[in-house]
Scaffold this active site. Sequence first.
Site, PDB file in Angstrom:
ATOM      1  N   CYS A   1       3.141  -8.571  -0.752  1.00  0.00           N
ATOM      2  CA  CYS A   1       2.313  -8.005  -1.811  1.00  0.00           C
ATOM      3  C   CYS A   1       3.167  -7.005  -2.595  1.00  0.00           C
ATOM      4  CB  CYS A   1       1.047  -7.359  -1.232  1.00  0.00           C
ATOM      5  SG  CYS A   1       1.365  -5.959  -0.139  1.00  0.00           S
ATOM      6  N   ARG A   2       2.602  -5.884  -3.000  1.00  0.00           N
ATOM      7  CA  ARG A   2       3.365  -4.879  -3.729  1.00  0.00           C
ATOM      8  C   ARG A   2       4.075  -3.923  -2.782  1.00  0.00           C
ATOM      9  NH1 ARG A   2       2.370   0.227  -5.090  1.00  0.00           N
ATOM     10  NH2 ARG A   2       0.195   0.055  -4.497  1.00  0.00           N
TER      11      ARG A   2
END
Length: 128
Positions: free
Chosen positions: A93-94
């Site tokens: 993800c981030r």
Amino acid sequence: MKRIFTVILIMITVLTGCGGKNVEKNTYQQISQDKAKQMMEEQEDAIVLDVREKEEYETGHIPGAVLLPLGTIDEDSAASVIPKKDSVVLVYCRSGRRSKQASQALAELGYTQIYEFGGINDWPYEVE
């Protein structure tokens, strides 16, 4: 007295044995980004899964990654991106929080080779 002791011992053995098996079920593995990159290069059929939102994905993602936002993961959406439950799936993800949640959700859906490697913020390799 011996009979009661034997019954109790058998019950403890059975219950402990069953409990141990469930601990390892429905889990994923956390790996380093270097290991994830190595797996991407060595396993052509590995699925790289980006679980961020579409807008985040469009600003840059790992080459070849497919988008499956965390909030949309269910049996049908996962099956559309990961048709085989034993596929190697590399999740990011981030920053690493959503990828852990997504990895656990996929494991609970029965996927058996889930590898979580954190966030794209720390990805030292190519991004497109």
